[in-house]
Design an enzyme around this catalytic site. Structure first.
Site, PDB file in Angstrom:
ATOM      1  N   LYS A   1       3.035  18.119 -36.571  1.00  0.00           N
ATOM      2  CA  LYS A   1       3.723  17.056 -37.320  1.00  0.00           C
ATOM      3  C   LYS A   1       3.105  15.688 -37.029  1.00  0.00           C
ATOM      4  CE  LYS A   1       7.156  19.256 -39.416  1.00  0.00           C
ATOM      5  NZ  LYS A   1       7.458  19.189 -40.846  1.00  0.00           N
TER       6      LYS A   1
ATOM      7  N   TYR B   1       4.307  22.832 -33.224  1.00  0.00           N
ATOM      8  CA  TYR B   1       5.179  22.111 -34.164  1.00  0.00           C
ATOM      9  C   TYR B   1       5.027  20.594 -33.977  1.00  0.00           C
ATOM     10  CZ  TYR B   1       9.514  20.839 -36.628  1.00  0.00           C
ATOM     11  OH  TYR B   1      10.432  20.298 -37.483  1.00  0.00           O
ATOM     12  N   ASP B   2       5.209  20.133 -32.726  1.00  0.00           N
ATOM     13  CA  ASP B   2       5.217  18.691 -32.455  1.00  0.00           C
ATOM     14  C   ASP B   2       3.875  18.049 -32.829  1.00  0.00           C
ATOM     15  OD1 ASP B   2       7.433  19.748 -31.228  1.00  0.00           O
ATOM     16  OD2 ASP B   2       7.078  18.850 -29.268  1.00  0.00           O
ATOM     17  N   GLU B   3       2.793  18.674 -32.347  1.00  0.00           N
ATOM     18  CA  GLU B   3       1.474  18.077 -32.587  1.00  0.00           C
ATOM     19  C   GLU B   3       1.055  18.262 -34.041  1.00  0.00           C
ATOM     20  OE1 GLU B   3       0.559  16.041 -30.547  1.00  0.00           O
ATOM     21  OE2 GLU B   3       0.277  16.761 -28.505  1.00  0.00           O
TER      22      GLU B   3
HETATM   23  N1  LIG Z   1      16.601  20.722 -40.315  1.00  0.00           N
HETATM   24  C1  LIG Z   1      16.287  19.847 -39.401  1.00  0.00           C
HETATM   25  O1  LIG Z   1      17.121  19.509 -38.557  1.00  0.00           O
HETATM   26  C2  LIG Z   1      14.923  19.197 -39.389  1.00  0.00           C
HETATM   27  C3  LIG Z   1      14.658  18.235 -38.399  1.00  0.00           C
HETATM   28  C4  LIG Z   1      13.405  17.645 -38.377  1.00  0.00           C
HETATM   29  C5  LIG Z   1      12.463  17.964 -39.328  1.00  0.00           C
HETATM   30  N2  LIG Z   1      12.741  18.897 -40.268  1.00  0.00           N
HETATM   31  C6  LIG Z   1      11.673  19.216 -41.220  1.00  0.00           C
HETATM   32  O2  LIG Z   1      12.195  19.369 -42.515  1.00  0.00           O
HETATM   33  C7  LIG Z   1      11.491  20.394 -43.224  1.00  0.00           C
HETATM   34  C8  LIG Z   1      12.478  21.414 -43.755  1.00  0.00           C
HETATM   35  O3  LIG Z   1      13.175  21.992 -42.661  1.00  0.00           O
HETATM   36  P1  LIG Z   1      14.389  23.003 -42.856  1.00  0.00           P
HETATM   37  O4  LIG Z   1      15.369  22.725 -41.789  1.00  0.00           O
HETATM   38  O5  LIG Z   1      14.803  22.994 -44.268  1.00  0.00           O
HETATM   39  O6  LIG Z   1      13.676  24.370 -42.472  1.00  0.00           O
HETATM   40  P2  LIG Z   1      13.547  25.733 -43.303  1.00  0.00           P
HETATM   41  O7  LIG Z   1      12.830  26.686 -42.416  1.00  0.00           O
HETATM   42  O8  LIG Z   1      14.868  26.139 -43.848  1.00  0.00           O
HETATM   43  O9  LIG Z   1      12.626  25.287 -44.521  1.00  0.00           O
HETATM   44  C9  LIG Z   1      11.241  25.277 -44.465  1.00  0.00           C
HETATM   45  C10 LIG Z   1      10.750  25.982 -45.713  1.00  0.00           C
HETATM   46  O10 LIG Z   1       9.318  25.937 -45.725  1.00  0.00           O
HETATM   47  C11 LIG Z   1       8.853  27.228 -46.115  1.00  0.00           C
HETATM   48  N3  LIG Z   1       7.498  27.382 -45.573  1.00  0.00           N
HETATM   49  C12 LIG Z   1       7.131  27.518 -44.289  1.00  0.00           C
HETATM   50  N4  LIG Z   1       5.799  27.628 -44.189  1.00  0.00           N
HETATM   51  C13 LIG Z   1       5.310  27.547 -45.459  1.00  0.00           C
HETATM   52  C14 LIG Z   1       4.015  27.606 -46.022  1.00  0.00           C
HETATM   53  N5  LIG Z   1       2.929  27.774 -45.249  1.00  0.00           N
HETATM   54  N6  LIG Z   1       3.884  27.504 -47.372  1.00  0.00           N
HETATM   55  C15 LIG Z   1       4.985  27.351 -48.170  1.00  0.00           C
HETATM   56  N7  LIG Z   1       6.238  27.294 -47.685  1.00  0.00           N
HETATM   57  C16 LIG Z   1       6.394  27.389 -46.344  1.00  0.00           C
HETATM   58  C17 LIG Z   1       9.851  28.191 -45.552  1.00  0.00           C
HETATM   59  O11 LIG Z   1       9.837  29.458 -46.162  1.00  0.00           O
HETATM   60  C18 LIG Z   1      11.155  27.435 -45.759  1.00  0.00           C
HETATM   61  O12 LIG Z   1      11.732  27.723 -47.020  1.00  0.00           O
HETATM   62  C19 LIG Z   1      10.488  20.982 -42.241  1.00  0.00           C
HETATM   63  O13 LIG Z   1       9.231  20.401 -42.477  1.00  0.00           O
HETATM   64  C20 LIG Z   1      11.016  20.547 -40.893  1.00  0.00           C
HETATM   65  O14 LIG Z   1       9.984  20.417 -39.955  1.00  0.00           O
HETATM   66  C21 LIG Z   1      13.948  19.530 -40.317  1.00  0.00           C
END
Ligand SMILES: NC(=O)c1ccc[n+]([C@@H]2O[C@H](COP(=O)([O-])OP(=O)(O)OC[C@H]3O[C@@H](n4cnc5c(N)ncnc54)[C@H](O)[C@@H]3O)[C@@H](O)[C@H]2O)c1
Length: 323
Positions: free
Chosen positions: A147, A143-145
């Site tokens: 991103k 995840y970290d790398e």
């Molecule tokens: N919620 C947080 O606190 C937080 C913090 C830091 C970063 N983020 C980033 O924000 C974004 C959204 O996070 P979230 O909390 O809504 O998570 P989430 O898991 O609810 O949403 C991620 C969505 O991406 C979809 N997905 C995953 N892999 C996919 C792929 N290969 N193709 C198409 N869709 C795909 C999932 O089905 C999901 O609906 C992510 O990129 C996450 O890394 C979130």
């Protein structure tokens, strides 16, 4: 604007759909439903200004849009460690595909990056200029790398091809529609408390996090996407600066629920950062943004959501290990 949101059926993505539709934009939500669910956007289906496409971002997609929010990626350790290779592919190939699309259709693109790019930080609070302290081969590295590479790709497409990019480093965000059972502390605590179980606290509970309510975070994403000032391609931290220990979170939730909550301690997971807090000076100065919703108020909204039985379907059945 015509807006593409990858991960549009997820927690943040679905709130972003709501916000952009309210602002009068046309929205296309793309999702492979790995962690997200159609229920998150069910209330939008049938609207003429909303489209939903089941698609995996590791494969190219061609749509004519003005803005791309690239949110697709599992966000909690349980989900991103389920198939770590796929997680890396989603961040790297997914971002490459979206950048290719942005270049082709001349769209502005925003990448949902994360505070995890700072790893276990040696600097507090973390400004965007801090390069981080990340283990490249640990259980969180996919995840970290992933991103971090996504940020590199965004920046290089900007330098090399002039693509109009924005990078949001998102810190812990909570609110209605977070997946349950994925180990994220706020939803975990709320569901355990509603079920009358003890709350799982890792370590002694003194480790801190900063919790940002989803409406504030979404407002930050929209402001960053709309920002036209200097150095717009640089990363911007978005998160709450109110540091809260796990023990304090238990107490605050207890106040919201009107009873004291039992706790069960477990060992701290490997590479779990002890402390993390954003320096949001850049967001304040460039975007005029700062979180407004107090933790207690946000927890009230979130508890009210999880009290509805339809808010807690089992998401574990749909998982696939395909990469
Ligand atoms: N919620 C947080 O606190 C937080 C913090 C830091 C970063 N983020 C980033 O924000 C974004 C959204 O996070 P979230 O909390 O809504 O998570 P989430 O898991 O609810 O949403 C991620 C969505 O991406 C979809 N997905 C995953 N892999 C996919 C792929 N290969 N193709 C198409 N869709 C795909 C999932 O089905 C999901 O609906 C992510 O990129 C996450 O890394 C979130």
């Amino acid at each position: 604007m015509r807006v593409l949101i990858t991960g549009g059926a997820g927690f943040l993505g679905s709130h972003l759909c709501d916000r952009l539709l309210t602002d009068g934009h046309d929205v296309i939500a793309v999702d492979n439903l790995f962690t997200g669910g159609k229920r998150n956007v069910a209330h939008l289906l049938g609207r003429p200004d909303f489209e939903w496409i089941r698609h995996d971002v590791v494969n190219p997609l061609l749509v004519e849009v003005d803005w791309i929010f690239n949110l697709a990626c599992p966000a909690s350790p349980v989900h991103y460690q389920y198939n770590p290779v796929k997680t890396v592919k989603t961040s790297v190939l997914g971002t490459l595909n979206m950048l290719g699309l942005a270049k082709r259709v001349k769209a502005r693109i925003l990448q949902a990056s994360t505070s995890e790019v700072y790893g276990d930080p040696a600097v507090h609070p973390q400004p965007e200029t801090y390069w981080g302290n990340v283990n490249p081969i640990g259980p969180r590295s996919c995840y970290d790398e992933g991103k971090r590479v996504a940020e590199t790709l965004m920046t290089d497409y900007h330098r090399q091809n002039g693509v109009d990019v924005r990078i949001a480093r998102i810190f812990n965000t909570y609110g209605p529609r977070m997946a349950t059972g994925d180990g994220r502390v706020v939803s975990n605590f709320i569901v355990q408390a509603l079920d009358g179980r003890a709350l799982t606290v890792y370590g002694d509970g003194s480790q801190t996090r900063c919790f940002c309510y989803v409406d504030d975070l979404i407002d930050g994403l929209v402001r960053l996407m709309s920002y036209d000032g200097d150095n717009a391609a640089e990363p911007v931290n978005l998160g709450s600066t109110g540091e809260c220990s796990m023990n304090e979170l238990v107490q605050t939730l207890g106040r919201v629920m009107g009873r004291s909550l039992a706790v069960e301690h477990r060992p701290l997971p490997e590479n779990d950062p002890v402390r993390r807090r954003p320096d949001i000076t850049r967001a304040r100065e460039r975007l005029g943004w700062q979180p407004r919703v107090a933790l207690e108020e946000g927890l009230q909204q979130t508890v009210a959501y999880y009290q509805r039985p339809e808010s807690r379907p089992d998401t574990t059945q749909r998982r696939s290990r395909r990469s």
